[in-house]
Write a protein that holds these residues in place. Structure first.
Motif, PDB file in Angstrom:
ATOM      1  N   TRP A  90      40.903  43.396  47.348  1.00 25.58           N
ATOM      2  CA  TRP A  90      41.781  43.230  46.357  1.00 25.58           C
ATOM      3  C   TRP A  90      40.786  42.696  45.116  1.00 25.58           C
ATOM      4  CZ3 TRP A  90      45.362  46.361  44.957  1.00 25.58           C
ATOM      5  CH2 TRP A  90      46.220  46.822  45.863  1.00 25.58           C
ATOM      6  N   GLU A  91      40.004  41.670  45.483  1.00 23.43           N
ATOM      7  CA  GLU A  91      39.239  41.181  44.651  1.00 23.43           C
ATOM      8  C   GLU A  91      38.054  41.954  43.777  1.00 23.43           C
ATOM      9  OE1 GLU A  91      39.293  40.118  47.825  1.00 23.43           O
ATOM     10  OE2 GLU A  91      40.001  38.175  47.616  1.00 23.43           O
ATOM     11  N   SER A  99      37.810  34.108  44.843  1.00 22.21           N
ATOM     12  CA  SER A  99      38.619  34.611  46.065  1.00 22.21           C
ATOM     13  C   SER A  99      40.042  34.197  46.539  1.00 22.21           C
ATOM     14  CB  SER A  99      37.754  33.623  47.248  1.00 22.21           C
ATOM     15  OG  SER A  99      36.255  34.497  47.065  1.00 22.21           O
ATOM     16  N   LEU A 100      40.641  35.202  46.484  1.00 20.06           N
ATOM     17  CA  LEU A 100      41.867  34.918  46.900  1.00 20.06           C
ATOM     18  C   LEU A 100      42.190  34.564  48.300  1.00 20.06           C
ATOM     19  CD1 LEU A 100      43.378  38.293  45.417  1.00 20.06           C
ATOM     20  CD2 LEU A 100      43.428  36.152  44.340  1.00 20.06           C
ATOM     21  N   SER A 108      44.143  33.697  52.085  1.00 20.33           N
ATOM     22  CA  SER A 108      44.719  34.647  52.810  1.00 20.33           C
ATOM     23  C   SER A 108      45.936  34.630  52.659  1.00 20.33           C
ATOM     24  CB  SER A 108      44.381  34.216  54.173  1.00 20.33           C
ATOM     25  OG  SER A 108      43.005  34.454  54.531  1.00 20.33           O
ATOM     26  N   ARG A 109      46.527  36.039  52.335  1.00 19.39           N
ATOM     27  CA  ARG A 109      47.890  36.073  51.975  1.00 19.39           C
ATOM     28  C   ARG A 109      48.360  37.601  52.313  1.00 19.39           C
ATOM     29  NH1 ARG A 109      48.592  33.444  45.903  1.00 19.39           N
ATOM     30  NH2 ARG A 109      48.247  31.323  46.733  1.00 19.39           N
ATOM     31  N   GLU A 119      51.223  40.494  48.319  1.00 15.85           N
ATOM     32  CA  GLU A 119      51.015  39.419  47.305  1.00 15.85           C
ATOM     33  C   GLU A 119      49.687  39.325  46.791  1.00 15.85           C
ATOM     34  OE1 GLU A 119      51.696  35.818  45.522  1.00 15.85           O
ATOM     35  OE2 GLU A 119      53.284  37.271  46.455  1.00 15.85           O
ATOM     36  N   GLN A 120      48.640  39.785  47.550  1.00 12.37           N
ATOM     37  CA  GLN A 120      47.432  39.825  46.996  1.00 12.37           C
ATOM     38  C   GLN A 120      47.324  40.929  45.868  1.00 12.37           C
ATOM     39  OE1 GLN A 120      44.367  40.669  50.059  1.00 12.37           O
ATOM     40  NE2 GLN A 120      44.647  38.746  50.980  1.00 12.37           N
ATOM     41  N   GLN A 164      48.940  39.384  42.885  1.00 14.06           N
ATOM     42  CA  GLN A 164      48.076  38.467  42.220  1.00 14.06           C
ATOM     43  C   GLN A 164      46.677  39.106  41.486  1.00 14.06           C
ATOM     44  OE1 GLN A 164      46.634  35.271  44.758  1.00 14.06           O
ATOM     45  NE2 GLN A 164      45.951  34.056  43.218  1.00 14.06           N
ATOM     46  N   ALA A 165      46.299  40.059  42.196  1.00 18.24           N
ATOM     47  CA  ALA A 165      45.288  40.636  41.339  1.00 18.24           C
ATOM     48  C   ALA A 165      45.627  41.203  40.049  1.00 18.24           C
ATOM     49  CB  ALA A 165      44.765  41.573  42.322  1.00 18.24           C
TER      50      ALA A 165
END
Length: 108
Positions: A27-28, A87-88, A90-91, A95-96, A99-100
């Motif tokens: 996702w990042e 960096s996100l 761990s989810r 949810e990632q 957030q992204a």
């Protein structure tokens, strides 16, 4: 390779080639591509797709950077400027993704 069918390549009227790919990205990296598309859209004064952002990113990489020795692992996109996505933690994937998307839209 495996038994998958190789996607057809098409020549486009502008002299480029079009090839359909499936790429699995963290996702990042998707968020960074969204930021790249946003920067391009601001420069070009029109909407820009993630496809265009990827194409622009690939064209901006030095020509020899594409060749990798056999067995080399692919690398993530280089980090953008100081405003890049961190960096996100761990989810769960959903949810990632949220957030992204929030970071891309500037609502985080």
């Amino acid at each position: 390779m495996n038994d998958r069918v190789t996607p057809p390549m098409q020549a486009t009227p502008d002299g480029e080639a079009q090839l359909a790919l499936v790429v699995h990205l963290p996702w990042e990296d998707v968020a960074r591509l969204g930021q790249e598309a946003g920067r391009m859209a601001a420069q070009l004064q029109r909407p820009v797709t993630l496809d265009e952002a990827v194409g622009n990113r690939l064209r901006s990489v030095s020509p020899g950077a594409h060749a990798k020795p056999s067995g080399a692992q692919p690398t993530a996109m280089p980090a953008a400027s100081a405003g890049s996505v961190s960096s996100l933690p761990s989810r769960p994937p959903g949810e990632q993704a949220r957030q992204a998307i929030d970071r891309i839209n500037g609502t985080a």
